[in-house]
Motif scaffolding. Structure first.
Motif, mmCIF file in Angstrom:
data_model
loop_
_atom_site.group_PDB
_atom_site.id
_atom_site.type_symbol
_atom_site.label_atom_id
_atom_site.label_comp_id
_atom_site.label_asym_id
_atom_site.label_seq_id
_atom_site.Cartn_x
_atom_site.Cartn_y
_atom_site.Cartn_z
ATOM 1 N N ASN A 121 0.847 -1.189 0.000
ATOM 2 C CA ASN A 121 0.000 0.000 0.000
ATOM 3 C C ASN A 121 0.878 1.232 0.000
ATOM 4 O O ASN A 121 1.927 1.249 0.645
ATOM 5 C CB ASN A 121 -0.896 0.020 1.244
ATOM 6 C CG ASN A 121 -1.801 -1.192 1.302
ATOM 7 O OD1 ASN A 121 -2.427 -1.550 0.305
ATOM 8 N ND2 ASN A 121 -1.848 -1.838 2.458
ATOM 9 N N GLY A 122 0.434 2.260 -0.716
ATOM 10 C CA GLY A 122 1.253 3.463 -0.751
ATOM 11 C C GLY A 122 0.678 4.488 -1.694
ATOM 12 O O GLY A 122 -0.540 4.590 -1.864
ATOM 13 N N TYR A 123 1.570 5.231 -2.307
ATOM 14 C CA TYR A 123 1.158 6.275 -3.242
ATOM 15 C C TYR A 123 1.937 6.105 -4.542
ATOM 16 O O TYR A 123 3.163 6.002 -4.521
ATOM 17 C CB TYR A 123 1.406 7.658 -2.639
ATOM 18 C CG TYR A 123 0.500 7.935 -1.455
ATOM 19 C CD1 TYR A 123 -0.814 8.345 -1.660
ATOM 20 C CD2 TYR A 123 0.948 7.757 -0.150
ATOM 21 C CE1 TYR A 123 -1.659 8.581 -0.582
ATOM 22 C CE2 TYR A 123 0.113 7.986 0.926
ATOM 23 C CZ TYR A 123 -1.197 8.398 0.713
ATOM 24 O OH TYR A 123 -2.029 8.614 1.777
ATOM 25 N N SER B 63 8.536 8.082 -8.627
ATOM 26 C CA SER B 63 8.890 7.842 -7.215
ATOM 27 C C SER B 63 7.818 7.052 -6.484
ATOM 28 O O SER B 63 7.075 7.601 -5.671
ATOM 29 C CB SER B 63 9.078 9.175 -6.476
ATOM 30 O OG SER B 63 10.173 9.888 -6.961
ATOM 31 N N PRO B 64 7.704 5.758 -6.715
ATOM 32 C CA PRO B 64 6.752 4.959 -5.937
ATOM 33 C C PRO B 64 7.110 4.996 -4.456
ATOM 34 O O PRO B 64 8.289 5.091 -4.093
ATOM 35 C CB PRO B 64 6.933 3.545 -6.506
ATOM 36 C CG PRO B 64 7.530 3.737 -7.854
ATOM 37 C CD PRO B 64 8.396 4.961 -7.727
ATOM 38 N N LEU B 65 6.083 4.934 -3.626
ATOM 39 C CA LEU B 65 6.284 5.012 -2.177
ATOM 40 C C LEU B 65 5.316 4.064 -1.476
ATOM 41 O O LEU B 65 4.105 4.170 -1.656
ATOM 42 C CB LEU B 65 6.034 6.450 -1.711
ATOM 43 C CG LEU B 65 6.024 6.687 -0.191
ATOM 44 C CD1 LEU B 65 7.400 6.480 0.418
ATOM 45 C CD2 LEU B 65 5.516 8.106 0.126
ATOM 46 N N THR B 66 5.854 3.114 -0.714
ATOM 47 C CA THR B 66 5.026 2.193 0.083
ATOM 48 C C THR B 66 5.553 2.199 1.510
ATOM 49 O O THR B 66 6.279 1.293 1.927
ATOM 50 C CB THR B 66 5.084 0.753 -0.494
ATOM 51 O OG1 THR B 66 6.465 0.371 -0.657
ATOM 52 C CG2 THR B 66 4.396 0.660 -1.835
ATOM 53 N N PRO B 67 5.195 3.227 2.292
ATOM 54 C CA PRO B 67 5.815 3.423 3.605
ATOM 55 C C PRO B 67 5.379 2.380 4.629
ATOM 56 O O PRO B 67 4.310 1.777 4.510
ATOM 57 C CB PRO B 67 5.329 4.821 4.007
ATOM 58 C CG PRO B 67 4.067 5.026 3.244
ATOM 59 C CD PRO B 67 4.206 4.258 1.970
ATOM 60 N N MET B 70 1.867 2.385 6.264
ATOM 61 C CA MET B 70 0.707 1.957 5.465
ATOM 62 C C MET B 70 0.755 0.449 5.214
ATOM 63 O O MET B 70 -0.065 -0.089 4.462
ATOM 64 C CB MET B 70 0.679 2.712 4.130
ATOM 65 C CG MET B 70 0.362 4.200 4.301
ATOM 66 S SD MET B 70 0.427 5.122 2.742
ATOM 67 C CE MET B 70 -1.082 4.565 1.927
ATOM 68 N N ASN B 71 1.756 -0.213 5.832
ATOM 69 C CA ASN B 71 1.931 -1.653 5.604
ATOM 70 C C ASN B 71 2.260 -2.384 6.913
ATOM 71 O O ASN B 71 3.176 -3.212 6.961
ATOM 72 C CB ASN B 71 3.029 -1.885 4.554
ATOM 73 C CG ASN B 71 2.645 -1.353 3.182
ATOM 74 O OD1 ASN B 71 1.931 -2.023 2.440
ATOM 75 N ND2 ASN B 71 3.089 -0.147 2.847
ATOM 76 N N PHE B 77 9.233 -2.433 0.874
ATOM 77 C CA PHE B 77 10.011 -1.312 0.328
ATOM 78 C C PHE B 77 9.588 -0.036 1.060
ATOM 79 O O PHE B 77 8.778 0.736 0.555
ATOM 80 C CB PHE B 77 9.753 -1.167 -1.170
ATOM 81 C CG PHE B 77 9.916 -2.443 -1.951
ATOM 82 C CD1 PHE B 77 11.165 -2.859 -2.371
ATOM 83 C CD2 PHE B 77 8.809 -3.235 -2.248
ATOM 84 C CE1 PHE B 77 11.312 -4.037 -3.085
ATOM 85 C CE2 PHE B 77 8.954 -4.409 -2.974
ATOM 86 C CZ PHE B 77 10.208 -4.810 -3.388
ATOM 87 N N ASN B 82 13.391 6.668 -6.059
ATOM 88 C CA ASN B 82 13.565 7.605 -7.180
ATOM 89 C C ASN B 82 14.128 6.830 -8.365
ATOM 90 O O ASN B 82 15.222 6.274 -8.284
ATOM 91 C CB ASN B 82 14.515 8.739 -6.794
ATOM 92 C CG ASN B 82 13.901 9.704 -5.805
ATOM 93 O OD1 ASN B 82 12.702 9.627 -5.536
ATOM 94 N ND2 ASN B 82 14.703 10.601 -5.263
ATOM 95 N N GLU B 108 17.021 4.664 -6.964
ATOM 96 C CA GLU B 108 17.748 5.144 -5.782
ATOM 97 C C GLU B 108 16.804 5.156 -4.586
ATOM 98 O O GLU B 108 15.711 5.721 -4.649
ATOM 99 C CB GLU B 108 18.311 6.548 -6.029
ATOM 100 C CG GLU B 108 19.135 7.026 -4.835
ATOM 101 C CD GLU B 108 20.161 8.078 -5.192
ATOM 102 O OE1 GLU B 108 19.822 9.032 -5.902
ATOM 103 O OE2 GLU B 108 21.333 7.944 -4.736
ATOM 104 N N CYS B 176 8.467 -10.998 -10.214
ATOM 105 C CA CYS B 176 7.409 -10.035 -9.888
ATOM 106 C C CYS B 176 7.252 -8.994 -11.010
ATOM 107 O O CYS B 176 6.135 -8.655 -11.394
ATOM 108 C CB CYS B 176 7.707 -9.357 -8.553
ATOM 109 S SG CYS B 176 6.434 -8.202 -8.058
#
Lengths: 208, 208
Positions: A121-123, B63-67, B70-71, B77, B82, B108, B176
């Protein structure tokens, strides 16, 4: 006199050879598409900033994100902000650690596309929905903090952009940048690319 | 015969003029610091990929973001990714809409720095903490899906990076990517820059 005419006679072939030589040695990279501009911020005679183009080939500096669902559904900036600096000013920044006159920093607005992927889950970025810019110009903005002007090309509710834009009033952008941005009205505290590159030459460009 | 010797006599001045001409017309941009390389992915004799450098001056794609928060605190990740593509392959992508042989895409890793700013609550980039890459090479990876090899330079718990890396096993990355990425193992569904640029020439580079 004869010598002079003699040289002129060979000037044309020399120039043609020059052109071929230029073509042959020029490396084929995306950057070659960038025109040989003096600077990337172009103003018309009324002081309006022409919408910049090709900025996705400039230097990326960061992507702040303040989504609606983390701000009670009322985020002031609910989209990704992809931020770039023009290549000439980046070169100056790498050498001097300062933003030179004519620096243009653009902020491309990208809506939140997906919030779930195989990675978690994320953005995730969706579609481009707007464009803003800040330009440092002592002549055009003599009284502005840091000589920065702020511009908005976004057309609300549309994916089209204005062709040109007038500078925003101080309270719309500059006042907040002046109070909270770490370096010369630029939020370098959120831009590790700028922090690493500051007066660092090529050592800050990644992997070194 | 005389004419032949006559031309040779003027070849040297023509070449000198060429050099001066090249110097004079070359635009001064950050991109000029990029060496005129044939490709950006360099392997040693053992098939290890040399750590890429200067990639913050390549083309940024997303810039995908899966903090973690939220997980359930266990994101696979947890950092910003970036992602950049090398300039030569970007130029090909703009023309053909395909990733050519020798394409290198780097990722990165940047930790989440701040989660609160004057602009609201959200995610802001902190410090660089890792580096990964994928390289398309038919000769080196004849059996791999799309001929992509995947590499990891990150040193866990350190901000240093490995100097070179061997290709990862298929199940670590490729499987994947093969199952979920939209275009030739690349997650173009999360990269509007790549979608806009695909076979679009310069019209996809922003503002046009």
């Amino acid at each position: 006199m004869y010598q002079f005419r003699f040289n002129l006679k060979f000037l044309f072939p020399a120039v043609v050879l020059s052109m071929v030589f230029v073509y042959a040695i020029t490396p084929v990279t995306a950057k070659d598409a960038t025109p040989a501009v003096k600077n990337y911020a172009v103003f018309n005679e009324n002081g309006k900033l022409q919408r910049p183009t090709g900025y996705r080939e400039w230097i990326y500096i960061g992507s702040p994100l303040t989504p609606n669902d983390m701000n009670d559904g009322k985020a002031a900036f609910p989209e990704f902000h992809n931020v770039y600096i023009d290549p000439i000013s980046w070169t100056h920044w790498k050498v001097s650690g300062k933003f030179p006159d004519d620096t243009i920093i653009v902020k491309e607005l990208v809506n939140v596309g997906s919030k779930e992927a195989v990675s978690g889950n994320g953005y995730f970025q969706g579609e481009f929905i707007g464009l803003e810019a800040m330009v440092k110009n002592k002549q055009l903005f003599p009284e502005a903090p840091g000589h920065w002007g702020f511009f908005r090309f976004t057309i609300e509710g549309s994916r089209q952009l204005h062709k040109r834009a007038s500078a925003q009033d101080h309270e719309n952008c500059a006042s907040c940048h002046q109070s909270h941005a770490a370096t010369d009205l630029v939020f370098t505290q959120y831009y590790p690319v700028l922090r690493a590159g500051k007066a660092a030459g090529d050592t800050g460009t990644g992997g070194m």
